[in-house]
Scaffold this motif. Structure first.
Motif, PDB file in Angstrom:
ATOM      1  N   SER A  62       0.836  -1.205   0.000  1.00  0.00           N
ATOM      2  CA  SER A  62       0.000   0.000   0.000  1.00  0.00           C
ATOM      3  C   SER A  62       0.868   1.251   0.000  1.00  0.00           C
ATOM      4  O   SER A  62       0.579   2.224  -0.711  1.00  0.00           O
ATOM      5  CB  SER A  62      -0.924   0.006   1.219  1.00  0.00           C
ATOM      6  N   THR A  66       1.013   4.158  -2.913  1.00  0.00           N
ATOM      7  CA  THR A  66       0.819   5.580  -2.639  1.00  0.00           C
ATOM      8  C   THR A  66       1.947   6.410  -3.245  1.00  0.00           C
ATOM      9  O   THR A  66       1.719   7.477  -3.822  1.00  0.00           O
ATOM     10  CB  THR A  66       0.735   5.831  -1.128  1.00  0.00           C
ATOM     11  N   ALA A 104      -3.530   0.937  -3.274  1.00  0.00           N
ATOM     12  CA  ALA A 104      -3.189   1.410  -1.925  1.00  0.00           C
ATOM     13  C   ALA A 104      -4.328   1.168  -0.945  1.00  0.00           C
ATOM     14  O   ALA A 104      -4.115   0.654   0.164  1.00  0.00           O
ATOM     15  CB  ALA A 104      -2.824   2.896  -1.977  1.00  0.00           C
ATOM     16  N   VAL A 172      -1.392   7.091   2.913  1.00  0.00           N
ATOM     17  CA  VAL A 172      -2.553   7.184   2.029  1.00  0.00           C
ATOM     18  C   VAL A 172      -3.105   8.613   1.946  1.00  0.00           C
ATOM     19  O   VAL A 172      -3.451   9.092   0.862  1.00  0.00           O
ATOM     20  CB  VAL A 172      -3.646   6.190   2.454  1.00  0.00           C
TER      21      VAL A 172
END
Length: 349
Positions: A62, A66, A104, A172
């Protein structure tokens, strides 16, 4: 239905003293919870560590996605089109942004689900409902249950999962910060400049040929574009939205504004075609009054008086382009607009 079937729904016995009825069976009896079956992670620490690494890997993926989301803004220009099977020809920027942001968010969700299903305690517990205003002993029990849940989840003990989850959740929101870049153009001078420059010929939008003064009759309305701007160019719409020009020929004695007369050629005046209200293209011309009308919200401009606003919501006059004639006898621009075209913006001068 037989009498035997009906007897199952009848009272099984009756108390002659009180007349109460006891049902044969309770249709809403609590079936209870199934026996708890331990998972492989509960009895094998090696399996638990493998699950921990899977969860941490999803969180780290993730984070990578990002970073890819942010990098996409730098790598791909907004007008780049690529072919991707099976989607066909798509915007490289939009596709990369959607793909990286989706990965993500998916990895955070998948990591959390895998963590809960393999490492957190999964033994079902039942608790009686209680009033909202819980007594102190219930609140104390809730806090204790919370502490037990934290301990059983391994949140404090499994630092790899905890730290990678923190990293994924922290990164994120950076995608949202980068999205602010698309809220508008950067504070540069892009809105102040067009393709018009000294020596650029006025090209008729209908014939795609340079204009001569004799091509513009008194009372006619002609639309023009800058020399060198073609419809097959990738930025044509962006450029024509600022450079679109309307040309009208007036009798010089009918021009009231002194600067308008100086910037004209033999009564031929050139003004921006873009309405200064919300940017609609102006296309309606009243020959007798020398007024042009925007079809969207009826803003009206007087082309004999500096294209000032005489009616409607537009906030200021249409910018005028100074024109002349080159050595070959064609109409040409003597520079760019001296003020931004179209609607007002925060730094309009």
């Amino acid at each position: 239905m037989s009498s035997q079937d009906n007897s199952e729904n009848l009272p099984s016995e009756q108390d002659p003293e009180h007349g109460s009825v006891e049902r044969a069976r309770d249709p809403f009896a609590d079936p209870g919870l199934p026996p708890h079956r331990p998972r492989v992670q509960d009895i094998d620490e090696a399996a638990a560590r493998r699950s921990e690494r899977v969860v941490a890997g999803l969180f780290m993926l993730s984070m990578v996605a990002t970073v890819g989301f942010i990098a996409s803004f730098v790598i791909f220009p907004i007008d780049k089109i690529v072919y991707i099977f099976p989607f066909g020809h798509v915007s490289a920027l939009n596709f990369s942004l959607g793909l990286t942001l989706g990965v993500a968010l998916f990895c955070i969700g998948a990591g959390a689900v895998h963590w809960a299903r393999t490492l957190m305690a999964d033994e079902e517990m039942s608790d009686d409902r209680h009033e909202i205003a819980a007594p102190p002993e219930v609140r104390e029990k809730v806090m204790q249950d919370w502490a037990d849940g934290v301990r059983e989840s391994g949140f404090g003990r499994r630092k790899l999962i905890r730290n990678t989850m923190y990293g994924a959740l922290a990164m994120v929101p950076l995608a949202g910060v980068v999205l602010l870049r698309d809220l508008g153009t950067l504070p540069e001078d892009k809105l102040r400049k067009t393709m018009w420059a000294k020596g650029k010929a006025l090209i008729n939008m209908n014939t795609n040929e340079p204009l001569r003064p004799e091509d513009v009759a008194v009372g006619s309305l002609t639309f023009a574009k800058p020399e060198g701007l073609e419809e097959d160019q990738h930025d044509f719409q962006t450029q024509i939205a600022k450079a679109a020009l309307m040309i009208v020929r007036l009798q010089p004695e009918n021009i009231k504004d002194k600067r308008e007369l100086e910037w004209s050629h033999q009564g031929i005046v050139a003004f921006s075609k873009i309405c200064t209200h919300v940017g609609c293209p102006i296309s309606l011309y009243e020959q007798q009054t020398h007024h042009v009308l925007c079809p969207c919200h009826q803003s009206t401009f007087d082309l004999s008086d500096g294209a000032r606003v005489i009616f409607g919501p537009a906030g200021h006059a249409l910018p005028q382009l100074r024109i002349g004639v080159n050595s070959e006898g064609y109409l040409e621009a003597l520079g760019d607009f001296e003020e931004p075209v179209g609607p007002a913006f925060w730094e309009r001068g």
